[in-house]
Design an enzyme around this catalytic site. Structure first.
Site, mmCIF file in Angstrom:
data_model
loop_
_atom_site.group_PDB
_atom_site.id
_atom_site.type_symbol
_atom_site.label_atom_id
_atom_site.label_comp_id
_atom_site.label_asym_id
_atom_site.label_seq_id
_atom_site.Cartn_x
_atom_site.Cartn_y
_atom_site.Cartn_z
ATOM 1 N N HIS A 59 41.603 -9.057 -29.073
ATOM 2 C CA HIS A 59 40.414 -9.910 -29.115
ATOM 3 C C HIS A 59 40.453 -10.826 -27.904
ATOM 4 O O HIS A 59 41.383 -11.612 -27.729
ATOM 5 C CB HIS A 59 40.376 -10.741 -30.399
ATOM 6 C CG HIS A 59 39.145 -11.596 -30.510
ATOM 7 N ND1 HIS A 59 37.978 -11.133 -31.079
ATOM 8 C CD2 HIS A 59 38.892 -12.872 -30.115
ATOM 9 C CE1 HIS A 59 37.065 -12.088 -31.037
ATOM 10 N NE2 HIS A 59 37.590 -13.155 -30.459
ATOM 11 N N CYS A 60 39.447 -10.721 -27.043
ATOM 12 C CA CYS A 60 39.410 -11.463 -25.782
ATOM 13 C C CYS A 60 38.619 -12.756 -25.980
ATOM 14 O O CYS A 60 37.420 -12.722 -26.283
ATOM 15 C CB CYS A 60 38.770 -10.617 -24.682
ATOM 16 S SG CYS A 60 38.693 -11.443 -23.079
ATOM 17 N N ARG A 61 39.281 -13.896 -25.790
ATOM 18 C CA ARG A 61 38.598 -15.177 -25.924
ATOM 19 C C ARG A 61 37.667 -15.439 -24.746
ATOM 20 O O ARG A 61 36.659 -16.128 -24.894
ATOM 21 C CB ARG A 61 39.627 -16.303 -26.017
ATOM 22 C CG ARG A 61 40.498 -16.245 -27.274
ATOM 23 C CD ARG A 61 41.456 -17.399 -27.314
ATOM 24 N NE ARG A 61 42.402 -17.363 -26.202
ATOM 25 C CZ ARG A 61 43.306 -18.304 -25.970
ATOM 26 N NH1 ARG A 61 43.378 -19.357 -26.766
ATOM 27 N NH2 ARG A 61 44.134 -18.199 -24.946
ATOM 28 N N ASN A 89 34.807 -13.477 -25.684
ATOM 29 C CA ASN A 89 34.408 -13.830 -27.050
ATOM 30 C C ASN A 89 34.071 -12.606 -27.887
ATOM 31 O O ASN A 89 33.175 -12.633 -28.727
ATOM 32 C CB ASN A 89 33.211 -14.786 -27.039
ATOM 33 C CG ASN A 89 33.017 -15.478 -28.382
ATOM 34 O OD1 ASN A 89 33.979 -15.743 -29.095
ATOM 35 N ND2 ASN A 89 31.775 -15.770 -28.726
#
Length: 353
Positions: free
Chosen positions: A208-210, A213
């Site tokens: 999950h890439c912050r 998002n």
């Protein structure tokens, strides 16, 4: 860098067997775990019906946590939340805002201040190359953020308008059992994982890439990889322009003042910003400070993106995902506690020799 939200861990079907056809039904007054298995809610059954009295779903003593009244245990339900479609779904992430602010700041500084300083021939080349790479990065960035990375079975359920239970490790130990997700209520592939941040199962889950998002999975991984490559190329091009400006300023500053608007400027310490449309006059010190800040932003971004790009190139060479890499390291860490204790004395002996 990117931070990953860990999905629920799978476990074998032998721990929570499903009820097979032809088996006798449940005895009156009892709710065996086979019925929970037929509904695909093994993980919830593990929470509500622990094997050993006095322990929680992970087998830990309840004396380590505050006891709950019996009435509240029977009425307790998992929190509900809407599943996120993509990177534009709420809640937005502050890292996503930082990423877009960085891109806009660098584009504003390069196109408005430093590229107009170049000689006319190099100026056209710099405009074309910088704009082309930036456009490619923007397209890849937008596609990666917009694509729904969920499993096909999840997308077919049209679950985004209904609140669904949220994965809570304190209430649930596992979510996917026998390729069935108890929260999504669908059968998923072996590479799918349930993302706690997106509250849905992701096809070919990587992480999950912050910064985007959104989750990175099989449906948008190559767009994500192209985003990293184009970003790294853009930073390299801008860094080369900044280096050229510095060298020319040290050798012959008049090369950077070839624009016709400088004809009405008498002082050599006066510079014009935002050419050719605006003529904002500033001193050399102001230009130097802006140049340094832009360079720091370029180099720091290049280091972060470069490290991430090299890491994913390594994962591709090993045919691994980020999730596989992290879980492998976690297993090695848990299994290597004893070996590290044994090698501790060996390290001390080396340092003392």
């Amino acid at each position: 860098m990117e931070s990953s939200t860990q999905p629920g861990r799978e476990h074998s079907a032998s721990k929570c067997p499903r009820q097979q056809a032809g088996e006798p039904g449940p005895a009156p007054g009892r709710t065996p775990r086979s019925i929970w298995g037929s509904w695909g809610l093994q993980s919830l059954a593990t929470v509500m019906c622990p094997k050993n009295p006095g322990t929680d779903c992970c087998g830990r003593s309840q004396r380590q946590v505050l006891p709950e009244p019996a009435s509240s245990r029977s009425k307790h339900t998992l929190p509900s939340r809407l599943a996120r479609v993509n990177g534009w779904s709420k809640p937005l992430n502050k890292y996503q805002a930082v990423a877009w602010a960085t891109v806009l700041t660098l584009a504003f500084g390069m196109f408005g201040i430093f590229i107009p300083m170049l000689p006319s021939v190099w100026r056209s080349v710099a405009y074309g190359v910088t704009a082309g790479v930036l456009g490619l990065h923007a397209v890849c960035h937008l596609i990666t953020t917009t694509v729904d990375p969920a499993e096909e079975s999840v997308r077919q359920q049209h679950i985004y308008k209904e609140e669904r239970p949220t994965f809570d490790r304190s209430q649930q130990e596992r979510v996917i059992v026998d390729l069935y997700c108890a929260l999504c209520g669908v059968t998923v592939s072996r590479s799918a994982k349930h993302c706690r941040a997106c509250n849905k199962c992701i096809a070919g889950f990587d992480h999950h890439c912050r910064w985007l998002n959104t989750c990175i999975g099989s449906r948008n991984y190559w767009w994500f990889f192209a985003t990293m490559c184009s970003a790294a190329a853009w930073f390299v091009v801008m860094g080369a322009i900044q280096l050229y400006v510095l060298i020319q300023y040290q050798m012959n500053p008049t090369i950077l003042r070839m624009d016709p608007h400088y004809e009405n400027t008498a002082s050599d310490s006066t510079w014009l910003l935002f050419l050719p449309y605006f003529h904002l006059k500033v001193k050399t010190t102001v230009v130097g400070v802006i140049w340094l800040l832009i360079l720091i932003l370029i180099m720091s971004s290049l280091v972060m993106v470069g490290k991430l790009l090299v890491f994913h190139m390594y994962l591709l060479s090993k045919r691994m995902s980020t999730y596989d890499y992290l879980t492998r390291d976690r297993k090695q860490h848990s299994s290597g506690v004893t070996s590290r204790k044994k090698t501790g004395c060996f390290r001390i002996q080396i340092s003392s020799e």
